[in-house]
Design a protein around this motif. Structure first.
Motif, mmCIF file in Angstrom:
data_model
loop_
_atom_site.group_PDB
_atom_site.id
_atom_site.type_symbol
_atom_site.label_atom_id
_atom_site.label_comp_id
_atom_site.label_asym_id
_atom_site.label_seq_id
_atom_site.Cartn_x
_atom_site.Cartn_y
_atom_site.Cartn_z
ATOM 1 N N SER A 160 11.545 11.260 -36.949
ATOM 2 C CA SER A 160 13.343 12.396 -38.383
ATOM 3 C C SER A 160 13.228 13.522 -38.138
ATOM 4 C CB SER A 160 13.701 11.932 -39.374
ATOM 5 O OG SER A 160 12.088 12.016 -40.679
ATOM 6 N N ARG A 164 13.485 12.226 -45.806
ATOM 7 C CA ARG A 164 14.204 12.310 -44.362
ATOM 8 C C ARG A 164 15.917 12.689 -44.911
ATOM 9 N NH1 ARG A 164 13.228 6.880 -43.212
ATOM 10 N NH2 ARG A 164 15.093 6.185 -43.696
ATOM 11 N N GLN A 165 16.467 12.091 -45.682
ATOM 12 C CA GLN A 165 17.529 12.590 -46.423
ATOM 13 C C GLN A 165 17.846 13.503 -47.203
ATOM 14 O OE1 GLN A 165 18.752 8.008 -44.586
ATOM 15 N NE2 GLN A 165 19.332 9.332 -47.120
ATOM 16 N N ALA A 211 11.585 15.353 -39.879
ATOM 17 C CA ALA A 211 11.961 15.979 -41.494
ATOM 18 C C ALA A 211 10.249 17.297 -41.811
ATOM 19 C CB ALA A 211 11.940 15.355 -42.477
ATOM 20 N N ASN A 265 6.454 8.524 -39.073
ATOM 21 C CA ASN A 265 8.347 8.514 -39.978
ATOM 22 C C ASN A 265 9.239 9.952 -40.233
ATOM 23 O OD1 ASN A 265 10.842 7.985 -42.068
ATOM 24 N ND2 ASN A 265 9.963 5.886 -41.896
ATOM 25 N N PHE A 266 8.372 11.290 -41.084
ATOM 26 C CA PHE A 266 8.715 12.004 -40.747
ATOM 27 C C PHE A 266 8.763 13.191 -39.383
ATOM 28 C CE2 PHE A 266 6.222 12.348 -45.238
ATOM 29 C CZ PHE A 266 6.873 11.441 -45.891
#
Length: 474
Positions: free
Chosen positions: A216, A181-182, A218, A212-213
């Motif tokens: 977020s 993500r970051q 991402a 999650n991807f």
């Protein structure tokens, strides 16, 4: 008589043309053997068609005069020796690469996992092409992960291979998702992408990563390759190769900086050992094949920066150490090939510290080339060196407390004991959704050092102490 039977069998095996044959000699696990063939090459793609007409893909592992050994990606269940057809394609396994792969999920062989259409693009050999060492540039420049334990103490550099050594039950899954993500390039307007390869992961893990991807935001810069735990083990052997093929295209053809995350390399090596056993090869350490080192190197060495090129491929392989044994063949050989390691600690995890990165055995050998003025900050090198030294002293004092008790410590030792607690709580520990800039990470390092007497900061230049030490120092 035997010669005539062999000739008749060979004649029967030939079907339609010189690339298609009927009949197998042997089926053993994911491996099949076929004879009576010619003009077949190593790593050549094969189609195995059963009597119901279902086609499975395979790849030749060995080729000798008139015979070949093929590993079948979808498994060999239901194949019959007499009526199975084998068709050789005349080329290795390829992947269609294009920029439209970003935001998509595929299986280990590059087929759509997300229900979307087949990718359309240039076909590339998934085994890659050798790169002339003189064409490589030295890895430099900083990749910000937003995680202080990595950015501040074990900095990731573009073109580097920096594995994460974890253990069963430790939160490497959350760490992988957070890095995906970051991670970003700071201060440069260059496209950045993440190629994620999951090998032998469970269905809930795959859902966790994809959700999650997507949540977020991402996912639009991620290409995911997922080989699930119930997929044939030989598919895991191709998953990192298809992922790295996509990464090389994005980096060296489209000029992007690409971070490749490979999880879990232990599952990959277990699949390699299984196939090696089926081939009846002589085992080496712990039953792994003797070529484990060269096989891992063929994957890890596909990272780097090309001289005069715009893009780069950086790798973070994740591996779970069996029984937390860092001397196990997988982490041992990985450490020889890569440029450092990030080690997760069971003790820190038990004390509720996330991410539980044990900084003392962790190392980034290329860190010195990616930090400093113009890349991170002028105080980064001296600050990280002092943090390493102070934390090492704090750990020694903790061991001493277990023997003589805290009340017997000197005032200086007590200050180091306080530093260890502050460093773990303010610097190492952070939330799963917390994304720290490199400036915030370095400032937290100074805050941690502020509990020590100034004359203990012997690794930092005086002018840097005057400039960056917070005014609230003790």
């Amino acid at each position: 008589m035997n010669s005539q039977a062999s000739t008749a069998e060979t004649s029967h095996r030939r079907l339609l043309d010189d690339r298609e044959y009927v009949g197998l000699d042997e089926v053993s696990g994911p491996i099949v053997g076929v004879s009576g063939i010619h003009n077949v090459g190593y790593n050549e793609l094969a189609e195995i068609v059963d009597r119901r007409g279902t086609t499975r893909l395979g790849m030749t592992l060995e080729v000798s005069e008139g015979a070949a050994v093929i590993q079948v990606f979808e498994g060999t269940s239901g194949l019959k020796l007499g009526d199975t057809r084998v068709r050789f394609r005349g080329h290795p396994l390829t992947l269609a690469v294009s920029e439209e792969m970003l935001g998509r999920a595929f299986d280990g062989l590059g087929r759509p996992f997300d229900g979307g259409p087949e990718p359309i693009g240039e076909e590339r050999d998934v085994n890659g092409l050798p790169v002339n060492p003189t064409a490589r540039d030295y890895p430099r420049k900083f990749i910000q992960t937003g995680i202080s334990a990595i950015d501040g103490m074990n900095t990731l550099v573009r073109g580097q291979k920096l594995p994460v050594f974890s253990g069963s039950g430790l939160p490497h899954r959350q760490l992988v998702a957070q890095i995906t993500r970051q991670a970003r390039i700071v201060g440069e307007d260059i496209p950045f992408a993440v190629v994620f390869a999951g090998m032998g992961i469970k269905h809930d893990e795959a859902r966790f990563y994809l959700k999650n991807f997507e949540e977020s935001g991402a996912m639009e810069r991620v290409v995911a390759f997922l080989s699930l735990a119930d997929a044939p083990s030989v598919e895991r052997l191709m998953t990192p190769r298809t992922a790295l093929t996509a990464a090389e295209y994005l980096a060296f053809d489209l000029g992007m900086h690409v971070l490749v995350i490979l999880t879990d390399m232990t599952n990959y090596c277990e699949a390699l050992r299984e196939v090696s056993t089926q081939r009846e090869e002589i085992p080496s350490r712990k039953g792994y094949p003797g070529y484990l080192y060269s096989d891992l190197a063929s994957l890890y060495e596909r990272a780097g920066v090309l001289r005069n090129g715009r893009g780069s491929v950086t790798q973070i392989p994740i591996l779970t150490m069996p029984n937390d044994d860092i001397t196990h063949p997988i982490p041992d050989l990985t450490g020889f090939i890569t440029e450092g390691q990030v080690v997760l600690s069971r003790d820190l995890e038990a004390r509720g510290i996330y991410p539980p990165v044990e900084v003392l055995p962790s190392l980034s050998r290329l860190m010195k080339d990616g930090i400093g003025p113009g890349m991170t900050r002028e105080d980064h090198k001296d600050l990280s060196s002092q943090l390493f030294a102070a934390y090492s002293r704090a750990k020694s004092v903790r061991n001493l407390v277990a023997i003589i008790g805290e009340e017997e410590l000197s005032p200086l030792d007590k200050s180091y004991l306080s530093f260890g607690d502050v460093f773990e709580k303010k610097f190492l520990s952070q939330g799963e959704m917390e994304d720290r800039t490199i400036e915030e990470t370095l400032d937290r390092g100074w805050d941690s050092l502020s509990v020590l007497p100034r004359d203990e900061l012997y690794r930092i230049k005086t002018e840097l102490i005057e400039k960056y030490m917070p005014m609230t120092e003790n």
